[in-house]
Design an enzyme around this catalytic site. Structure first.
Site, mmCIF file in Angstrom:
data_model
loop_
_atom_site.group_PDB
_atom_site.id
_atom_site.type_symbol
_atom_site.label_atom_id
_atom_site.label_comp_id
_atom_site.label_asym_id
_atom_site.label_seq_id
_atom_site.Cartn_x
_atom_site.Cartn_y
_atom_site.Cartn_z
ATOM 1 N N ARG A 477 0.790 -1.174 -0.032
ATOM 2 C CA ARG A 477 0.015 0.144 -0.099
ATOM 3 C C ARG A 477 0.670 1.245 -0.017
ATOM 4 N NH1 ARG A 477 -4.258 0.833 4.608
ATOM 5 N NH2 ARG A 477 -2.515 0.367 5.871
ATOM 6 N N SER A 541 8.650 -5.052 6.006
ATOM 7 C CA SER A 541 8.269 -5.973 6.909
ATOM 8 C C SER A 541 8.936 -7.419 6.654
ATOM 9 C CB SER A 541 6.784 -6.441 6.742
ATOM 10 O OG SER A 541 6.106 -5.338 6.932
ATOM 11 N N ASP A 595 6.420 -4.051 10.323
ATOM 12 C CA ASP A 595 5.103 -3.693 10.445
ATOM 13 C C ASP A 595 4.495 -4.000 11.872
ATOM 14 O OD1 ASP A 595 5.743 -6.457 10.113
ATOM 15 O OD2 ASP A 595 4.143 -7.118 8.929
#
Length: 855
Positions: A477, A541, A595
């Protein structure tokens, strides 16, 4: 009755079974013990030996202990006679009384019938009582595998020769029927596919008044004088136990009314039970019936005329015909039910002394059935071997199924973890955390405990527009986050999701970061901010080593990524270089975060007690606020710093070897990085479906699933997606829908039982994952409690990830495990609704605030 069929042909009889099987057939004053030998030499052969034993009346009406002790004694006698007392053989128990069954080897007597009245048995498990009697003797042992009704035994016996046999009927001392019903109609049993045998216990039909309009004064008199008044009213109008008595009562009435025997009666005629049902069968014989009538009446002390004999024969005909027609009407209802289930050809297996011995009963029954259901193709097949053979057949099949079930459970037990194992996992995680924090042990530690340089949480004064990039899987995203301070502090987000094609995840680092920058440019144009220069927080992440907040050196790729030229490089620099190559915009990369850290910050914005972040999705990881004094890789010992644990690598040094199964090893061997991320491979969404697939492959290869037939699709790595676990384990999902998932995998002939087993495999695998995750989290919160020297810790954990969010039971099992393993920690689990991207923007906002303050 817990015996299930899944195929269109009712072939619940022997498949590959061979061996010796015992059967015990109890349904009247005489009972049989049988030894059924099944052998196979190209073609199956069934041989039987049996012995009939009597049950004295005083035992029938004594105590349950006496009754079952007598049965055990007869069984011992039979085994001794055959010289097999030292063998532990499987036994099928035909118990022909109304029972409530909860499973194949457990049956609770509802009420005695057929003249039995042994005390202390009603409401109890008859299998348990028999086992107790055998154990008390101690001179032999057997394995009671199945308890069935005589109707089921009859159906199975006849079904051995005729696979269309779907109904069992008994008309003897008592009467009853069973038939194969569609599972979707059985609301008392889980499952909606295939069929299950239903023991009707139709002898109780009419107990609610349904037969009051056709019951006669003679029926009422018989009922009033019975051992169970008001019960088994249909049986009392049909069965051999009462037919002769009905005739006697009619003859007494006619004699008293002067219509027979010149109005005379005798003591024998007036005595209950002196006109036996066998007399009815003899008197209705076409050739010798009138002669037998004269002999019977003389035996009762009656001086009968030829006209009396004709009248008595007529009474017998009326009573037996009514019984046959009533039986036919009930059987027609069963046949209509089967016909409505789209099965037009049916065989009825029949047994019982009335049906077999009465000269006209079978013909009358068959004729009336065909008149009542003319559109059903019905065949009646008389059982020549009795229900005992059927019980042995059920036992043979059940014995095979029980062995298969035991083997399945043995395999699944390797995936089940007990409390001691989970406590050991927690202890080892605590040890690895300490190793990862220590400067000397850090390089060899599996759990790297990476400093993130995130030292502060938002204080409410942050404001401005920030970009965030959230990269942790094949979807990522780009976000615009607007942070407003003051009394109306708020966070407003806009985002767009982009995909990363597999050829890019496996290509070069330059191609990967160029693709990311292209997506950022598209997003800025989408938001009308083309050319804008904004501070950016990069949620990356993957395991990184950080020496400052705006730098992250990739240690190794996980989650299927393998882009070259990235490991050992600073991902912030790789991103900046790609931005410079594009020459479309400039960005200020302020923070590189994991994350888990982003999730913790997102939840921490609303809850200041949130000091732990957890991800359980494609991968799994955790972070938490550690005391600076324990973080030996960073100078300073004041305050706290968020540590990115990278706990997915827990087990890479062998810490999980004793709980690792052959299925975990198969998944690891086939993975991109064998031997790495062992903990993650036992927990996360990227691997759970693959673990399940390997279990299913093993079960099928051993003939424990899908009848040993493997689909080509199931052989395909990754075909069993983890989302299937969530769907299959949904409480709202019927087994029919589970089967549709299996059909999607090419398993078109899977059965209801297959669906049940697949659901159990999914449940075991996902439960273990949730428990392992809970054990790891228990180690984290307990360390925080001990760090702060607290007896009780109250803390919040921010959680994100598709597996945690979408699986119907993962969260609750993890929470339960955490509560059990860390009882001194009160943990609140808060689900992150906005993802880790918002957290990255908030970390960026805090960093900008602190940077501006320093300036």
């Amino acid at each position: 009755m817990f015996f299930r069929s899944n195929n269109n042909k009712f072939a619940l009889v022997l498949f590959a079974e061979t061996g010796d099987f015992l059967a015990l057939d109890l349904g009247g004053t005489n009972f049989r013990v049988l030894l059924v030998r099944v052998s196979s030499n190209g073609k199956q052969k069934v041989e039987m030996e049996n012995q009939i034993y009597a049950i004295p009346e005083n035992i029938m009406r004594g105590s349950g202990t006496e009754l079952f002790d007598h049965i055990a004694e007869c069984l011992a006698n039979f085994l001794e006679k055959l010289g097999i007392k030292d063998k532990k053989l499987p036994l099928g128990f035909t118990f022909s009384f109304p029972c409530q069954q909860t499973k194949l080897d457990e049956s609770f007597l509802v009420s005695w019938t057929k003249g039995f009245k042994a005390s202390g048995v009603e409401g109890r498990d008859v299998v348990g009582l028999l086992r107790k009697a055998i154990k008390k003797r101690g001179d032999f042992d057997i394995d009671i595998v199945a308890v069935i009704n005589d109707t089921v035994g009859t159906m199975m016996t006849c079904g051995y020769d005729d696979h269309h046999c779907e109904i069992g009927l008994i008309v003897g001392t008592g009467t009853n029927a069973c038939y194969m019903e569609e599972m979707r109609h059985l609301e008392l049993v889980d499952g909606d596919e295939g069929r299950m045998c239903v023991n009707m216990e139709w002898g109780a039909f009419g107990d609610d008044g349904a037969l009051d309009d056709i019951r006669t004064e003679f029926d009422r008199e018989i009922d009033a004088g019975s051992l169970n008044p008001g019960k088994q009213l249909f049986e009392k109008m049909i069965s051999g136990m009462y037919m002769g008595e009905l005739v006697r009562l009619i003859l007494v009435k006619m004699a008293k009314d002067g219509l027979l025997f010149q109005g005379h009666t005798t003591p024998d005629l007036l005595t209950t039970g002196h006109f036996q049902t066998s007399f009815v069968s003899a008197i209705e014989n076409k050739k010798s019936g009138l002669l037998r009538a004269e002999q019977v009446l003389r035996g009762l002390g009656l001086d009968s005329s030829p006209e009396d004999c004709v009248a008595v024969q007529r009474v017998c005909q009326i009573v037996s015909t009514r019984a046959a027609h009533l039986c036919a009407a009930a059987l027609a209802a069963v046949l209509r039910q089967i016909r409505d289930n789209k099965r037009l050809r049916t065989t009825v297996g029949v047994d019982g002394s009335v049906y077999k011995n009465h000269p006209q009963f079978a013909r009358r029954l068959n004729k009336m059935v065909r008149l009542l259901v003319p559109d059903c193709d019905v065949r009646f097949l008389r059982s020549e071997d009795g229900s005992g053979k059927g019980a042995a057949m059920v036992t043979a099949v059940a014995y095979r199924l029980a062995k298969q079930h035991a083997e399945r459970q043995r395999i699944l037990d390797s995936l089940r973890l007990d409390r001691d194992q989970l406590l050991e996992v927690k202890r080892r995680m605590e040890e690895e955390m300490k190793r990862g924090l220590a400067e000397k042990a850090h390089t060899t530690a599996a759990v790297k405990m990476l400093p993130t340089f995130v030292r502060a949480t938002p204080d409410g004064t942050e404001r401005g527009d920030f970009l965030a990039l959230d990269l942790g899987g094949t979807n990522f995203r780009v976000l615009l986050v607007r942070v407003r301070s003051g009394k109306r502090r708020s966070v407003e987000m806009h985002n767009k999701i982009y995909t990363i094609p597999q050829d890019i995840t496996q290509g070069t680092g330059e191609e990967l970061f160029d693709h990311i920058v292209h997506c950022i440019a598209d997003f800025l144009e989408y938001m009308g901010m083309k050319g804008a220069s904004l501070p950016l927080g990069f949620t990356f992440s993957f395991p990184c080593h950080q020496t400052r907040l705006d730098q992250g050196i990739l240690i190794k790729w996980t989650k299927g990524f393998k882009a070259s030229g990235c490991e050992g490089e600073d991902v912030a620099t790789l991103l900046k270089d790609a931005i410079h190559r594009s020459e479309e915009f400039e960005l200020d990369v302020v923070a590189v975060v994991n994350d888990t850290v982003g999730t913790m910050m997102t939840c921490g914005y609303e809850d200041p007690q949130c000091e732990v972040g957890l991800i359980v999705g494609t991968g799994t990881n955790a972070c938490y606020m550690e005391e600076m004094s324990n973080v030996e890789l960073v100078d300073g010992d004041e305050g706290r710093m968020c540590v990115n644990m990278e706990w997915g690598a827990f087990g890479d040094r062998g810490e999980l070897d004793d709980v690792c199964t052959e299925f975990d090893r198969a998944v690891d061997d086939q993975s991109t990085y064998p031997g790495k991320q062992r903990y993650e491979k036992m927990i996360s969404g990227m691997y759970l479906g693959e673990i399940v697939r390997n279990v299913l492959l093993d079960f099928t290869a051993k003939g424990l699933l899908f009848r040993g037939k493997l689909s080509e699709r199931l052989k395909t790595r990754g075909i069993f997606e983890t989302k299937f676990l969530s769907q299959i384990e949904s409480d709202r999902l019927a087994l029919r829908q589970v089967r549709s998932i299996l059909q999607h995998l090419g398993l078109t002939s899977s059965t209801c039982d297959d669906s049940i087993l697949v659901k159990e495999v999914c449940s075991v695998v996902s439960k273990r994952a949730a428990q392992l995750c809970g054990a790891g989290l228990a180690a984290v919160v307990d360390k925080i409690r001990l760090n702060r020297d607290l007896e009780k810790l109250s803390i919040t954990v921010g959680v994100d990830g598709t597996l945690y969010k979408l699986h119907p039971h993962f969260a609750s099992i993890m929470r339960e495990t955490l509560r059990d393993l860390a009882p001194d920690c009160e943990v609140t689990l808060v689900q992150s609704e906005d993802g880790s991207g918002k957290g990255a923007a908030l970390i960026t906002a805090v960093a900008c605030r602190l940077r501006d303050a320093r300036k």
